[in-house]
Write a protein that holds these residues in place. Structure first.
Motif, PDB file in Angstrom:
ATOM      1  N   LEU A   1     128.659 -10.458  53.077  1.00 12.49           N
ATOM      2  CA  LEU A   1     128.128  -9.272  53.763  1.00 12.49           C
ATOM      3  C   LEU A   1     127.061  -8.529  52.963  1.00 12.49           C
ATOM      4  N   GLY A   2     126.837  -8.934  51.729  1.00 11.12           N
ATOM      5  CA  GLY A   2     125.972  -8.142  50.860  1.00 11.12           C
ATOM      6  C   GLY A   2     126.823  -7.091  50.162  1.00 11.12           C
ATOM      7  N   GLU A   3     127.334  -6.151  50.955  1.00  7.50           N
ATOM      8  CA  GLU A   3     128.299  -5.187  50.438  1.00  7.50           C
ATOM      9  C   GLU A   3     129.419  -5.031  51.455  1.00  7.50           C
ATOM     10  N   ARG A   4     130.627  -4.805  50.976  1.00 11.80           N
ATOM     11  CA  ARG A   4     131.714  -4.494  51.899  1.00 11.80           C
ATOM     12  C   ARG A   4     132.197  -3.071  51.619  1.00 11.80           C
ATOM     13  N   ILE A   5     132.877  -2.511  52.627  1.00 11.59           N
ATOM     14  CA  ILE A   5     133.306  -1.118  52.542  1.00 11.59           C
ATOM     15  C   ILE A   5     134.719  -1.045  51.994  1.00 11.59           C
ATOM     16  N   CYS A   6     134.878  -0.403  50.832  1.00  4.99           N
ATOM     17  CA  CYS A   6     136.202  -0.271  50.232  1.00  4.99           C
ATOM     18  C   CYS A   6     136.585   1.197  50.254  1.00  4.99           C
ATOM     19  N   ALA A   7     137.729   1.453  50.838  1.00  2.57           N
ATOM     20  CA  ALA A   7     138.196   2.838  50.907  1.00  2.57           C
ATOM     21  C   ALA A   7     139.339   3.043  49.919  1.00  2.57           C
ATOM     22  N   PHE A   8     139.199   4.037  49.066  1.00  2.00           N
ATOM     23  CA  PHE A   8     140.287   4.466  48.201  1.00  2.00           C
ATOM     24  C   PHE A   8     140.864   5.729  48.830  1.00  2.00           C
ATOM     25  N   VAL A   9     142.185   5.785  48.930  1.00  2.00           N
ATOM     26  CA  VAL A   9     142.792   6.967  49.537  1.00  2.00           C
ATOM     27  C   VAL A   9     143.962   7.453  48.699  1.00  2.00           C
ATOM     28  N   ARG A  10     144.141   8.736  48.729  1.00  2.00           N
ATOM     29  CA  ARG A  10     145.340   9.339  48.133  1.00  2.00           C
ATOM     30  C   ARG A  10     146.157   9.857  49.302  1.00  2.00           C
ATOM     31  N   VAL A  11     147.420   9.428  49.376  1.00  2.00           N
ATOM     32  CA  VAL A  11     148.189   9.749  50.580  1.00  2.00           C
ATOM     33  C   VAL A  11     149.347  10.678  50.280  1.00  2.00           C
ATOM     34  N   ASP A  12     149.822  11.281  51.337  1.00  2.00           N
ATOM     35  CA  ASP A  12     151.001  12.126  51.282  1.00  2.00           C
ATOM     36  C   ASP A  12     151.877  11.606  52.423  1.00  2.00           C
ATOM     37  N   GLY A  13     152.849  10.777  52.080  1.00  2.00           N
ATOM     38  CA  GLY A  13     153.635  10.121  53.132  1.00  2.00           C
ATOM     39  C   GLY A  13     153.315   8.644  53.171  1.00  2.00           C
ATOM     40  N   PRO A  14     153.593   8.003  54.316  1.00  2.00           N
ATOM     41  CA  PRO A  14     153.414   6.552  54.395  1.00  2.00           C
ATOM     42  C   PRO A  14     151.938   6.153  54.280  1.00  2.00           C
ATOM     43  N   ALA A  15     151.685   5.095  53.528  1.00  2.00           N
ATOM     44  CA  ALA A  15     150.309   4.618  53.380  1.00  2.00           C
ATOM     45  C   ALA A  15     149.895   3.860  54.635  1.00  2.00           C
ATOM     46  N   PRO A  16     148.721   4.174  55.192  1.00  2.00           N
ATOM     47  CA  PRO A  16     148.278   3.461  56.394  1.00  2.00           C
ATOM     48  C   PRO A  16     147.850   2.033  56.055  1.00  2.00           C
ATOM     49  N   SER A  17     148.053   1.131  56.999  1.00  2.00           N
ATOM     50  CA  SER A  17     147.549  -0.235  56.822  1.00  2.00           C
ATOM     51  C   SER A  17     146.089  -0.277  57.292  1.00  2.00           C
ATOM     52  N   LEU A  18     145.413  -1.355  56.963  1.00  2.00           N
ATOM     53  CA  LEU A  18     144.021  -1.518  57.390  1.00  2.00           C
ATOM     54  C   LEU A  18     143.926  -1.507  58.917  1.00  2.00           C
TER      55      LEU A  18
ATOM     56  N   ASP B   1     123.970   7.699  48.409  1.00  2.00           N
ATOM     57  CA  ASP B   1     125.304   7.133  48.483  1.00  2.00           C
ATOM     58  C   ASP B   1     125.499   6.426  49.823  1.00  2.00           C
ATOM     59  N   GLN B   2     125.100   5.202  49.889  1.00  2.00           N
ATOM     60  CA  GLN B   2     125.064   4.514  51.173  1.00  2.00           C
ATOM     61  C   GLN B   2     125.509   3.075  50.968  1.00  2.00           C
ATOM     62  N   ILE B   3     126.238   2.548  51.905  1.00  2.00           N
ATOM     63  CA  ILE B   3     126.699   1.169  51.790  1.00  2.00           C
ATOM     64  C   ILE B   3     125.895   0.317  52.763  1.00  2.00           C
ATOM     65  N   ASN B   4     125.430  -0.827  52.276  1.00  2.00           N
ATOM     66  CA  ASN B   4     124.612  -1.707  53.107  1.00  2.00           C
ATOM     67  C   ASN B   4     125.455  -2.933  53.460  1.00  2.00           C
ATOM     68  N   ARG B   5     126.111  -2.857  54.619  1.00  2.00           N
ATOM     69  CA  ARG B   5     127.027  -3.933  55.018  1.00  2.00           C
ATOM     70  C   ARG B   5     126.313  -4.837  56.022  1.00  2.00           C
ATOM     71  N   ALA B   6     125.951  -6.015  55.572  1.00  2.00           N
ATOM     72  CA  ALA B   6     125.253  -6.986  56.421  1.00  2.00           C
ATOM     73  C   ALA B   6     124.013  -6.363  57.067  1.00  2.00           C
ATOM     74  N   GLY B   7     123.341  -5.485  56.321  1.00  2.00           N
ATOM     75  CA  GLY B   7     122.113  -4.881  56.846  1.00  2.00           C
ATOM     76  C   GLY B   7     122.345  -3.565  57.581  1.00  2.00           C
ATOM     77  N   GLU B   8     123.589  -3.265  57.931  1.00  2.00           N
ATOM     78  CA  GLU B   8     123.907  -1.977  58.565  1.00  2.00           C
ATOM     79  C   GLU B   8     124.098  -0.948  57.456  1.00  2.00           C
ATOM     80  N   LYS B   9     123.429   0.171  57.573  1.00  2.00           N
ATOM     81  CA  LYS B   9     123.538   1.181  56.537  1.00  2.00           C
ATOM     82  C   LYS B   9     124.613   2.178  56.924  1.00  2.00           C
ATOM     83  N   ILE B  10     125.600   2.339  56.066  1.00  2.00           N
ATOM     84  CA  ILE B  10     126.713   3.217  56.371  1.00  2.00           C
ATOM     85  C   ILE B  10     126.840   4.262  55.274  1.00  2.00           C
ATOM     86  N   ALA B  11     126.817   5.521  55.676  1.00  2.00           N
ATOM     87  CA  ALA B  11     126.922   6.586  54.688  1.00  2.00           C
ATOM     88  C   ALA B  11     128.378   6.753  54.284  1.00  2.00           C
TER      89      ALA B  11
END
Ligand code: OOB
Length: 528
Positions: free
Chosen positions: A459-476, A422-432
């Motif tokens: 980028l090849g792949e971009r990092i998408c975060a899905f979040v479930r929040v309790d309270g105000p949703a954070p901006s990017l 389960d790893q994301i390859n963003r512009a060649g950088e490997k991010i777990a």
């Protein structure tokens, strides 16, 4: 032998020696030419072979004088400057073990690397890319009891100037070729990167065989635009492969065509290693720049999957040889060959470098595609100080489980089809993904986070975060500054953030990331 290092079993080591893969070469001995030819050029200055040799000897002596002993670890975090090359050669000669960090790493990663490696020294630039590394060093030093020295290229502040270290060369014992020469960082599959021990024997072979395959010779002029501390640029064949045979290495600060194309023309660059997003950028820019790039002979591209249309566009734009490289810091390298048919070059990731590479494709469902396992004369037998992880990352007979899903073509080449891990390859950088999920889940209003990669043209792949929040949703922006405040490298920050009310779940109740990835894949790319 270094504690925490897993050597090759004796029968394999004997075989690799007998068959000539490990003739006893050490990495510090690679550029021992004493000539006035230019070895190295960076933004500020150049080194002849004689100067490089002398500077490496003087720095090796200076490191010893500082009390840094053979076997000690030193975390090296320098940008693409000649001093990186001098320092690594000095370490190899003195038997000191560099830990090759990337310029983008920040407090979390560096403190962890210092702790895991037990580093006694940390080498940084004063400032680079608008960032003051001395501030980082202060934070790291405060939590790293083993760290005795911070060496700074440039203005040292309260630390030691790297320029003050060199001393009169002294005779030194040549390190044992079967010993650990350096520690490379893994792409990271579970959380933070793992440390990969590379011996003189194994890496010298890696370098030598790659250079032979790429027909590197004294006329080669090799341009570095990827981080020089990455395995691809350092030894595949990279800087070491070119210096070994008397060619010239040109270090560039970045890969932007506007800056680099004039450099290619001026230095008559013949060879360069790129990641796919850079190759695409270069191909697009080719028509817009009236610069003589006729010296280019070989474009190597690797680090993440190159799409066939992008490969063809590069061939059209540059008209020189293209080579796909599917490699990993753990060892195994696959290359398309210089004389392979064009069809294989644009549609496959090549085949193993060495006749002694053993590869297995574990096809569990009869689709022809499966996880790639490998062992061989330059593939590790265990991560450094990672006994528990090693039990799952290797088979009992010593094969490394790459986590890459591949298929074999009839011509014997490999095609990378995806990843088990389960790893994301963003512009060649490997991010777990799990690492980022961990940080996000510490954000005050986030209850749960799932991070997935989505295909991205740039980028090849971009990092998408899905979040479930309790309270105000954070901006990017809020998420980014939160990660920055935690000392996490900027390249790991999500590219988009999406609030969900509920998760798609697997049958056992886990968050179904494949479903999330499908949601992203079904959308137009501009979304998010
Ligand atoms: C190179 O090394 P690492 O350690 O940063 O990343 C290795 C991983 C591989 O396991 C694979 O998942 C991916 O990066 N990868 C590729 C690829 N090259 C690497 N995926 C598809 N196609 C390719 N051509 O990235 C690396 C090391 C030495 C040479 C070249 C690349």
């Amino acid at each position: 032998m270094m504690e925490g290092f897993v050597p090759w079993p004796a029968e394999f080591a004997e075989r690799y020696r007998r068959e000539g893969y490990w003739p006893g070469e050490t990495l510090g001995g690679l550029p021992r030419l004493h000539s006035g030819r230019t070895a190295l050029v960076d933004e500020h200055r150049s080194w002849t072979y004689a100067e490089l040799d002398r500077d490496a000897d003087r720095l090796a002596a200076g490191l010893r004088r500082l009390g840094i002993q053979a076997g000690d670890r030193v975390v090296v975090q320098l940008p693409n400057v000649g001093e990186f090359v001098v320092l690594c050669l000095a370490c190899y000669r003195a038997g000191v073990v560099p830990v090759l960090a990337l310029p983008g790493h920040r407090r979390t990663e560096i403190a962890y690397l210092c702790e895991l490696s037990g580093a006694v020294a940390y080498v940084i630039p004063d400032r680079h890319g608008g960032f003051d590394f001395r501030e980082l060093a202060r934070d790291v030093a405060a939590v790293s009891p083993a760290l005795q020295q911070v060496l700074v290229l440039g203005d040292p502040g309260e630390f030691t100037s790297l320029a003050s270290v060199p001393a009169e060369p002294e005779p030194m014992p040549v390190p044992d070729p079967s010993g650990v020469a350096m520690l490379l960082l893994s792409g990271g599959t579970t959380g933070l990167p793992k440390l990969i021990p590379r011996t003189h024997d194994d890496y010298a072979y890696n370098v030598r065989a790659s250079a032979d395959l790429c027909a590197v010779n004294e006329d080669t002029c090799y341009l570095v635009v990827l981080p020089v501390s990455h395995n691809f640029a350092w030894g595949c064949p990279g800087v070491l492969g070119v210096l070994r045979v008397g060619g010239k290495v040109v270090l560039a600060g970045n890969g932007s065509p506007a800056e680099v194309f004039p450099l290619v023309a001026r230095e008559r660059v013949s060879m360069v290693a790129l990641v796919p997003p850079l190759l695409v950028l270069w191909s697009d820019a080719r028509r817009r720049f009236d610069v003589d790039l006729s010296s280019l002979r070989l474009l190597q591209v690797g680090g993440s999957k190159l799409a066939e249309p992008q490969a063809r566009a590069a061939l059209d734009a540059f008209g020189c040889t293209l080579q796909q490289v599917f490699g990993m810091a753990e060892g195994l390298l696959n290359f398309t060959r210089l004389d392979d048919p064009e069809e294989e070059v644009v549609t496959t990731q090549g085949r193993p470098l060495s006749p002694a590479d053993e590869v297995r494709v574990v096809d569990q469902d009869g689709t022809g595609c499966g996880e790639l396992l490998t062992r061989g004369p330059y593939t590790l037998r265990g991560y450094y100080r990672a006994e528990d992880h090693n039990r799952v990352a290797f088979t009992p007979d010593g094969y490394y489980r790459t986590g890459d899903l591949v298929r074999l073509t009839p011509a014997g080449n490999l095609v990378v089809e995806g990843r088990v891990k389960d790893q994301i390859n963003r512009a060649g950088e490997k991010i777990a993904a799990v690492e980022i999920e961990g940080y996000l889940s510490e954000y005050p209003s986030i209850r749960e986070a799932a991070v997935v990669g989505a295909a991205d043209a740039r980028l090849g792949e971009r990092i998408c975060a899905f979040v479930r929040v309790d309270g105000p949703a954070p901006s990017l922006t809020e998420i980014r500054s939160f990660l920055r405040s935690r000392g996490v490298a900027a390249f790991k920050a999500p590219d988009s953030i999406e609030v969900v009310n509920s998760w798609p779940l697997t049958s056992v109740g886990k968050i179904d990331k494949k479903a999330l990835a499908r949601i992203l894949a079904e959308r137009p790319q501009s979304d998010g």
